[in-house]
Structure formats: C-alpha cells, structure tokens
Write a protein that holds these residues in place. Structure first.
Motif, PDB file in Angstrom:
ATOM      1  N   THR A   1      88.121   3.948-136.359  1.00  0.00           N
ATOM      2  CA  THR A   1      88.542   3.900-134.954  1.00  0.00           C
ATOM      3  C   THR A   1      88.932   5.282-134.438  1.00  0.00           C
ATOM      4  N   GLN A   2      89.196   6.232-135.361  1.00  0.00           N
ATOM      5  CA  GLN A   2      89.499   7.611-134.967  1.00  0.00           C
ATOM      6  C   GLN A   2      88.607   8.554-135.774  1.00  0.00           C
ATOM      7  N   PRO A   3      87.300   8.529-135.523  1.00  0.00           N
ATOM      8  CA  PRO A   3      86.378   9.267-136.384  1.00  0.00           C
ATOM      9  C   PRO A   3      86.300  10.750-136.032  1.00  0.00           C
ATOM     10  N   ASP A   4      85.944  11.553-137.012  1.00  0.00           N
ATOM     11  CA  ASP A   4      85.433  12.895-136.801  1.00  0.00           C
ATOM     12  C   ASP A   4      84.354  13.127-137.857  1.00  0.00           C
ATOM     13  N   ARG A   5      83.678  14.243-137.766  1.00  0.00           N
ATOM     14  CA  ARG A   5      82.516  14.476-138.634  1.00  0.00           C
ATOM     15  C   ARG A   5      82.892  14.377-140.114  1.00  0.00           C
ATOM     16  N   GLN A   6      83.977  15.020-140.506  1.00  0.00           N
ATOM     17  CA  GLN A   6      84.371  15.037-141.925  1.00  0.00           C
ATOM     18  C   GLN A   6      84.799  13.655-142.398  1.00  0.00           C
ATOM     19  N   ARG A   7      85.564  12.950-141.562  1.00  0.00           N
ATOM     20  CA  ARG A   7      86.069  11.629-141.960  1.00  0.00           C
ATOM     21  C   ARG A   7      84.937  10.618-142.058  1.00  0.00           C
ATOM     22  N   SER A   8      84.001  10.674-141.116  1.00  0.00           N
ATOM     23  CA  SER A   8      82.879   9.737-141.142  1.00  0.00           C
ATOM     24  C   SER A   8      81.983   9.999-142.349  1.00  0.00           C
ATOM     25  N   ALA A   9      81.773  11.276-142.684  1.00  0.00           N
ATOM     26  CA  ALA A   9      80.972  11.592-143.867  1.00  0.00           C
ATOM     27  C   ALA A   9      81.661  11.074-145.132  1.00  0.00           C
ATOM     28  N   TYR A  10      82.988  11.162-145.163  1.00  0.00           N
ATOM     29  CA  TYR A  10      83.727  10.649-146.332  1.00  0.00           C
ATOM     30  C   TYR A  10      83.569   9.129-146.432  1.00  0.00           C
ATOM     31  N   VAL A  11      83.668   8.430-145.303  1.00  0.00           N
ATOM     32  CA  VAL A  11      83.509   6.970-145.313  1.00  0.00           C
ATOM     33  C   VAL A  11      82.101   6.599-145.789  1.00  0.00           C
ATOM     34  N   TRP A  12      81.089   7.312-145.282  1.00  0.00           N
ATOM     35  CA  TRP A  12      79.701   7.007-145.652  1.00  0.00           C
ATOM     36  C   TRP A  12      79.438   7.320-147.126  1.00  0.00           C
TER      37      TRP A  12
ATOM     38  N   LEU B   1      90.499   1.938-143.888  1.00  0.00           N
ATOM     39  CA  LEU B   1      89.159   2.037-143.302  1.00  0.00           C
ATOM     40  C   LEU B   1      89.189   1.831-141.790  1.00  0.00           C
ATOM     41  N   GLU B   2      89.925   0.854-141.310  1.00  0.00           N
ATOM     42  CA  GLU B   2      89.908   0.561-139.878  1.00  0.00           C
ATOM     43  C   GLU B   2      90.440   1.741-139.072  1.00  0.00           C
ATOM     44  N   ALA B   3      91.522   2.370-139.566  1.00  0.00           N
ATOM     45  CA  ALA B   3      92.041   3.548-138.859  1.00  0.00           C
ATOM     46  C   ALA B   3      91.035   4.689-138.884  1.00  0.00           C
ATOM     47  N   ALA B   4      90.303   4.832-139.995  1.00  0.00           N
ATOM     48  CA  ALA B   4      89.351   5.933-140.118  1.00  0.00           C
ATOM     49  C   ALA B   4      88.174   5.778-139.164  1.00  0.00           C
TER      50      ALA B   4
ATOM     51  N   LEU C   1     108.783   8.235-156.853  1.00  0.00           N
ATOM     52  CA  LEU C   1     107.947   9.430-156.758  1.00  0.00           C
ATOM     53  C   LEU C   1     108.079  10.060-155.380  1.00  0.00           C
ATOM     54  N   GLN C   2     108.248  11.376-155.349  1.00  0.00           N
ATOM     55  CA  GLN C   2     108.349  12.090-154.079  1.00  0.00           C
ATOM     56  C   GLN C   2     106.955  12.242-153.469  1.00  0.00           C
ATOM     57  N   CYS C   3     106.802  11.716-152.249  1.00  0.00           N
ATOM     58  CA  CYS C   3     105.507  11.723-151.574  1.00  0.00           C
ATOM     59  C   CYS C   3     105.678  12.163-150.131  1.00  0.00           C
ATOM     60  N   ARG C   4     104.602  12.623-149.555  1.00  0.00           N
ATOM     61  CA  ARG C   4     104.536  12.953-148.130  1.00  0.00           C
ATOM     62  C   ARG C   4     103.328  12.247-147.530  1.00  0.00           C
ATOM     63  N   SER C   5     103.404  11.972-146.245  1.00  0.00           N
ATOM     64  CA  SER C   5     102.250  11.375-145.587  1.00  0.00           C
ATOM     65  C   SER C   5     101.211  12.451-145.310  1.00  0.00           C
ATOM     66  N   ALA C   6      99.974  12.034-145.013  1.00  0.00           N
ATOM     67  CA  ALA C   6      98.882  12.981-144.818  1.00  0.00           C
ATOM     68  C   ALA C   6      99.206  13.944-143.681  1.00  0.00           C
TER      69      ALA C   6
ATOM     70  N   HIS D   1      92.465  14.125-145.307  1.00  0.00           N
ATOM     71  CA  HIS D   1      91.851  14.081-143.983  1.00  0.00           C
ATOM     72  C   HIS D   1      91.461  12.650-143.627  1.00  0.00           C
ATOM     73  N   TYR D   2      90.987  11.890-144.593  1.00  0.00           N
ATOM     74  CA  TYR D   2      90.630  10.490-144.349  1.00  0.00           C
ATOM     75  C   TYR D   2      91.843   9.693-143.878  1.00  0.00           C
ATOM     76  N   PHE D   3      93.019   9.958-144.467  1.00  0.00           N
ATOM     77  CA  PHE D   3      94.220   9.169-144.153  1.00  0.00           C
ATOM     78  C   PHE D   3      95.026   9.731-142.984  1.00  0.00           C
TER      79      PHE D   3
END
Length: 800
Positions: A457-468, A452-455, A356-361, A383-385
């Motif tokens: 350790t490098q948080p922002d408002r959108q990423r943290s809300a997604y984790v929560w 999760l660990e990368a998310a 499958l053809q894929c790209r990284s985030a 954005h999470y990845f």
C-alpha cells in the motif's frame, strides 16, 4: 466383684471370665455379660436359678453395684493396677447391656465415670485421664509426632491432651476402641486431621528436628502431598501447606500457583534462590521426602526463569546496561547447560519475553521487545518494514550471539505464516466429523507474510523489488492452489476449488508493481516484460498474480487486437459496445465449431478400440541404418582452433539481438489441462510405486516420483480423463510403454472377465508383453474397476 488374673502374681493382668453368670451366693443361670463375677443379694426365683428383671429391689441393688464398680476402679488406679486389661472385662459393649435391662446401670455408671474421672489409661507420665482430655491416634507415628502440648494447641483446648497408651490399638483391642470412639465419643485422629490442622503459626514455632519428624511421618502418606493428576485436579492438601522452612526461618508453600518451586534444596555452591534450611535438608529422610515432593537443587534455567524473566515482564522496571549484560550472560549460560527438555521449556518462555533491545525500522530509540517480533538488522529488510511500526530490529550488541538467539525466535527474514503439509504433501485445513478440507500439494490458503499489506500500500522501487524477489518469487507455486473438501475422511466424492492464498489476495488488490516509467499499477495491468530489470523474471509468479500472460496474448491474436488495445478497452467503458460485438463474434465462431464436431463423439466403443490399439504396438522390422561411428573428437592444432572459437564467440556477442526481438507472438490451440485429481488418485492408490516394477524414488520435497501415463490421449474426449485411463509408472517402464513394443491380444477379454474379491475374483492385474518380455500390470480394485466400466457400453447415455 471378683476379677480373674492370668496367674497368682498380684500384678498379673486381668483375664476375662467367659460367660460369667450373676452370683447370689451361688451361681445362677442368669448371664451377666461381664468379664468378672458379680456377687449381690438379689431376689431370685423360687428355684434360685434365675433373677427377675423387673424387680425394684434388684434394680436398687444393681444401682449400688454400679457405685461399687466405680469405687473399685478408683482403688485399682490408686494402686497402679488400672490398665487396659481391666477395661476389657468391664461393661463396654452396648449389645450386652441394652437400655432397660437389669445390668444397664453398670454400663451407664462406667460411661459417666470415664467421661468425668481420670480412669482411662493414657500414654505418658500422667497414667490416667478423663475422656475429655484424651484423643485416639490412628497410627503410632502420629502419637510419636505430637506431644500433649502440641495436641492441645492443634485441638484448640488451651491445655495439653493425652494419647491412648501404645498397647491400645484398633487392631488388638477392637471392642475397647469402638467403646471409646463410638460410645464415649473420643475423637480418632489421623494424618488427614493433622494436615487440616497445621498452619503457618504452628509450623513457625516448631523446632527443626520436629519438622524432620513431620516429613518422615508425611512420607508414609503420599496421597496427602501428591501432584495433581491429571493437572486440572486438585493436588494433595499437604502440598498447599507452608511446610518448607527457609534459611531465614520463614515457612513457605512448596510451589506457587504457577507450579514453580518456592524453595530449593541446598547444593554444592551458593545461590540467590530461597533455600531450604541446611539443618533440615541435611537429614537424609527429610531430603528424600522433599525430593519426592518435587524440590530440587537450583540450576541455570531456574535462575533465569525465577529472577531474570520477571524483571523484563514489568515495563516499569529500569534495567541498566551492566545489569542487562549480566542477565544476557545468564540466559546464554542456561541455554548451553540445560538438558533438551529444560532447554525447550526455557526457549518457549524466552520467545515471548521482552528481553532484547530493539528499534523500529528507521528509528534510533531502543526498547525491550520479545524475540518473536525481532529481526536481525539488514538494509533491505529495514526498508521493507518502514511503512509499518511492527518491524523491530536488534541492537548491534547482540551480533556475537546470532547463533544462540536464533532458536528463541529472532528472524533473518520476513516471517511467513503458513501451515506445514502432512506426510502426503497436503495442508490439512479442517478435520472435523463430516467436514474435511485440505490444500493439495502443499497449498495453504492462509499463507501470509508479515508486513506485506503495508509494503504494497506504500510502495517504492526498492520495496516492491524486495516483495517480488524475496517474498513472492520463492512461493510462486504456493500462492494459488486447489482446496479439496469432502464429508468423508478418505475424500471420496470430494469437491475441488481453485483458491488464492491470503498473501496473493493482498498482492493482486494493490498498485505496487512499477512500470519502467516509474508508475505503480496493479499486477493485472502489467506483463512480465513491463517490469524493470531488477525484478527477476518468473512466468509462474506472473501467472499467479494474474499479469498479462500468454493467454491474454492469445486472445489478442485471435481477435486481431493488441494487448494495448485490450487495456484501453478495459480502462475506457465507452468502448464497451465495440468490445461486446467482438466477443459475440468470437463466441459464435466457437459455438459453430463445437456443433460441427458434435457428430463425432468419442463413444465407449471407440474407447475400447483405442485402448486395444494402445496395447498393440508391434516393433518395426525395417532394415536398420548403419550405426554411426564416433570420430574421437581429437584436436590436431589446439592454438588455431582456440583462436577460431574465440572469434566465433566474439561475432555472436556483437550480433546479440535485444530480448524482445528474440520471441514472437503466435496464436495456437490450447487443450484443457489434465485433471489434478487423477494424479492424486494414483498417489493414494500406489504411493508412487510403479504398477509394473513397483520402483519409485523420493523427490527433493520428499514426495515419491512417478509418471502419469494416459492409455488413450486425453485430447480424444474429455470424459476419458478418468483414473481408469491412466497408469502409475516409473520413468523406465513409462519409456518402455510409450516407445517400446507393447503386445496383448486378449487385453479387452482380461478386463471384461475381471472380478473383485467380493465377487469371487482371484487377482487384480493385466498380462502384457513389453519390449519382448512378459510383464504384469498390477492394479488396485478401485483402479481396475474404473477401467472395466469405461469399456462397457451397457446403459451408457451419450450426449445429445
């Protein structure tokens, strides 16, 4: 020498003369061991009835008789009368002609002659051959399969070799067969010998018709081409030979080292697979053999496994878009056409094949990746990845195939690594001899979220809300839990430890939750109200993360310190002295209260009284109040009532207070929680069934529902929080027991007099009167024994 024939005809077969004696003009008493009569001028004893064994003249005569025997056989061969019947009467048994005996020269002369002269009858036009040019076929099928020329090639002699005649078999001519094999040393060949001798060179020059004969012959010996059983054993030796002829004339082995076919049977449509030659497969017997061997017609799954998957397993292979579209169409067609078993096999292979053809985030360059690491593109998920290179997102060209690609492993959301619970609702962690461990009630300490660990350790408002909101909140009840360990399979004498999952360990160790000011801090430094509005409120998740909660607020109230002050003290070690003094005063206060209450310990005698009270709750006989009469709730003037209702709602909305003004912090006493092991005990003993009516029902998670009813409140004393003090009841019976009339005058007597079945007991139940009706509370022996011991006072040691 005189041979006896079965009839007077000159070509009649020779018949063995039983017990033929030596003849010296007259028969003697000396048995010859021959099947014919031998007349010779031998020296006899005076009575002429016997012959001296060691006489030298007799030895010379017998030696000459041996020459005469061979000349006679040569003459019979020239006349076409030297057949198997003649050899049956010749000196061929070693036991009748031992070394050193008088007639042994006849045995030796015959042995030397058959090895060097063409005296042995053979199959085919030659008629006779020496032993060096002859082989014994164990079966007629082998003799019919191999010509003398082919036999010579396989034996490596360079010249043709002859088979024994069809009439000569081990079963019909055992003495002659053993003579030729054991004495003359002619090799006996069988199917195992053939499989050992066949090679690619021999098979490539063989005719198609001969291959059909070979398959027909091998079909009679399944052990030679059997599948390996069990799989780690070696297969039948013929299975590793290049037995299969392809259309282009090449000979290949039926299966590769990976167990997949190297050839396929012709079907109704053409295929790009290597096919068995049509002329060979057209023979019904040959095709049946090849099918038993394991070959079949190619199908769509084979096409993908054989030709599509290998291309994507080689990173150096360049695949054009048109070719990829064609391969994708083949994969989808195979998944639709395959049976369930074949489809499962295909899915398992495709899951780890980078097709499958894929790209990284956040990137635009595409490369081939396997479905097991691929995600459907979504803005929040990408954005999470972003902080990790391990999030791969599919090309939009696959969007029409979303339903088909889901089963091979493409994910819609962050992959969750977790073990499923067993039928009892627990996650088995270890199940070894003497070492058992499980997470209770669905808890898996190895729970993880991809990225999760990368998310965090490098948080922002959108990423943290997604984790929560998207990761942790749905798993709030499974982030912490109890791990139970025991040396026994039934988890008796178990140890329980509250544990954090791997995901929670990552979440609590990093500063990823934002304050409303934008600063990111660890969860322990925030309360639920400190989070921005786009974080869904969840006290369960806040408690799991160790955020500032009601327990901290309670401490601040009791110490008359604000939560902000407690945070300040935690962040400023210089204030530790003052905090320690406050802690000491608080602990002294608690210790004084405990000592004051020590004199009122709840003894077993007190428990027995309280237990009797639990079963002595008579109905109140006061005059009941008049029953209320419903008004009917009719609306006389709908328009006016609607107007008043709208105005009232508008007034309420205009006076809506702020969220933080709707609650207040108060100090309160919080009792120790109930032991979760007690509920687990009831589940194992009764599987959720009510002890009175046996009723239960499955909850949405599949576990049975039941109420845990304490006979005496667990706040009376810590030690009574045992299984004996509880009942497993359905909601109806629980309500009757708690709020209805309960009577039992002899309850304690029933408990004291109860015995286990080993001790001669006849039943495991207690009789009570519940809401005016007789009822039976059924127990297991383990459960009732625990209750019985709780009310006994003998040998009970009370604290201090």
């Amino acid at each position: 020498m005189a041979f006896k024939r079965t009839s007077g005809a000159p070509d009649a077969p020779v018949e063995r003369i039983p017990h033929a004696p030596l003849v010296v003009y007259f028969p003697t008493d000396k048995p010859s061991g021959l099947g014919f009569l031998l007349q010779a001028p031998l020296r006899t004893t005076p009575a002429r009835d016997n012959i001296p064994e060691r006489d030298p003249d007799n030895a010379r005569v017998i030696l000459e008789a041996g020459h005469l025997l061979i000349e006679g056989l040569e003459e019979l061969r020239r006349k076409g009368r030297l057949g198997i019947d003649v050899f049956d009467v010749l000196p061929i048994t070693v036991v009748d002609f031992p070394a050193g005996s008088l007639l042994r020269p006849l045995f030796d002369a015959l042995l030397d002659a058959v090895r060097t002269r063409p005296l042995l009858p053979v199959a085919g036009p030659l008629g006779h051959a020496p032993a060096t040019r002859m082989r014994l076929a164990r079966s007629s099928g082998l003799r019919d399969l191999l010509t003398p020329e082919q036999l010579g090639v396989l034996e490596g002699t360079g010249d043709p070799l002859q088979w024994q005649p069809a009439r000569l078999t081990r079963e019909r001519n055992r003495d002659l067969w053993d003579y030729l094999h054991d004495v003359v040393n002619i090799d006996e060949l069988d199917a195992e010998w053939l499989v050992d001798k066949l090679d690619r060179t021999f098979l490539e020059v063989a005719q198609d018709a001969w291959l059909v004969q070979l398959y027909r012959f091998l079909a009679q010996s399944p052990a030679l081409w059997r599948r390996p059983r069990p799989p780690w054993n070696r297969p039948g030796p013929a299975r590793e030979l290049p037995l299969i002829r392809l259309e282009d004339g090449r000979q290949v082995v039926p299966f590769g080292a990976d167990g997949r076919p190297r050839a396929y049977l012709p079907g109704p449509v053409s295929s790009s697979f290597p096919m068995v030659r049509a002329e060979v497969a057209a023979n019904a017997e040959a095709r049946a053999f090849l099918e038993e061997l394991g070959l079949s017609e190619p199908d769509a799954v084979d096409e993908v496994l054989e030709y599509v998957v290998p291309k994507y397993g080689n990173p150096s292979t360049a695949i054009a878009d048109e070719q990829h579209d064609d391969d994708l169409a083949k994969i989808l067609r195979a998944m639709q056409a395959a049976t369930r078993r074949r489809r499962d096999t295909l899915v398992e292979v495709l899951r780890n094949t980078p097709f499958l053809q894929c790209r990284s985030a956040g990137a635009s360059a595409f490369s081939f990746r396997s479905p097991s690491v691929a995600y459907w593109p979504h803005e929040d998920l990408e954005h999470y990845f972003l902080p990790t290179p391990h999030g791969w997102f599919l090309h939009e060209r696959y969007r029409p195939y979303q339903q088909e690609l889901g089963p091979v492993g493409v994910a819609q959301g962050v992959r969750v690594l977790s073990s499923p619970p067993n039928p009892l609702g627990h996650v088995v962690l270890r199940a070894d001899w003497g070492d058992h461990s499980r997470g209770l009630h669905g808890f898996d300490p190895n729970l993880r979220f991809a990225g999760l660990e990368a998310a965090v350790t490098q948080p922002d408002r959108q990423r943290s809300a997604y984790v929560w909101n998207r990761l942790l909140l749905p798993y709030a009840s499974r982030l912490r839990g109890i791990v139970e360990s025991s040396g026994r399979q039934d988890y008796s004498n178990s140890r329980s430890v509250e544990t954090m999952s791997k995901a929670l360990e990552v979440a609590v160790a990093h500063a990823w939750l934002p304050r409303k000011t934008g600063e990111f801090v660890e969860p322990a430094k925030l309360s639920l109200d400190d989070l921005p509005d786009d974080f869904e409120p969840s006290q369960a998740l806040a408690d799991a993360l160790g955020m500032v909660s009601s327990a901290i607020v309670q401490v601040s109230t009791e110490l008359n310190l604000s939560v902000a002050t407690l945070r300040f003290l935690a962040e400023n070690p210089d204030a530790a002295v003052e905090l320690d003094q406050l802690r000491q005063r608080y602990e002294q206060k608690e210790q004084d209260g405990a000592q004051a209450a020590a004199g009122a310990a709840f003894t077993p005698e007190g428990y027995a009284d309280a237990l009797q009270d639990a079963f002595d709750k008579p109905a109140v006989q006061d005059e009941p109040e008049a029953a209320p009469v419903p008004s009917g709730g009719r609306v006389v003037a709908p328009a006016a009532r609607r107007q008043r209702t709208r105005e009232a709602i508008s007034d309420d909305l205009s006076e809506e207070p702020a969220r933080r003004d709707r609650f207040r912090v108060i100090g309160r006493k919080v009792w120790d929680g109930k032991d979760p092991a007690v509920r687990q005990f009831l589940l194992e003993q009764y599987a959720g069934g009510c002890q009175i009516c046996t009723a239960t029902f499955p909850k949405r998670d599949g576990m049975p529902y039941f109420e845990v009813i304490h006979l005496v409140s667990h706040t009376a004393a810590a030690w009574i929080g045992r299984p004996g003090n509880i009942l497993c009841l359905c909601p109806t019976c629980a309500s009757k027991f708690l709020y209805g009339e309960v009577r039992s005058e002899d309850l304690l007597s029933q408990i004291q007099q109860w015995k286990t079945s080993v001790e001669g007991g006849l039943g495991d139940s207690l009789r009570v009167e519940l809401c005016g009706e007789l009822a039976t509370i059924d127990y297991t022996e383990k459960h009732l024994l625990d209750l019985q011991e709780m009310i006994r006072t003998d040998d009970v040691a009370l604290p201090g």
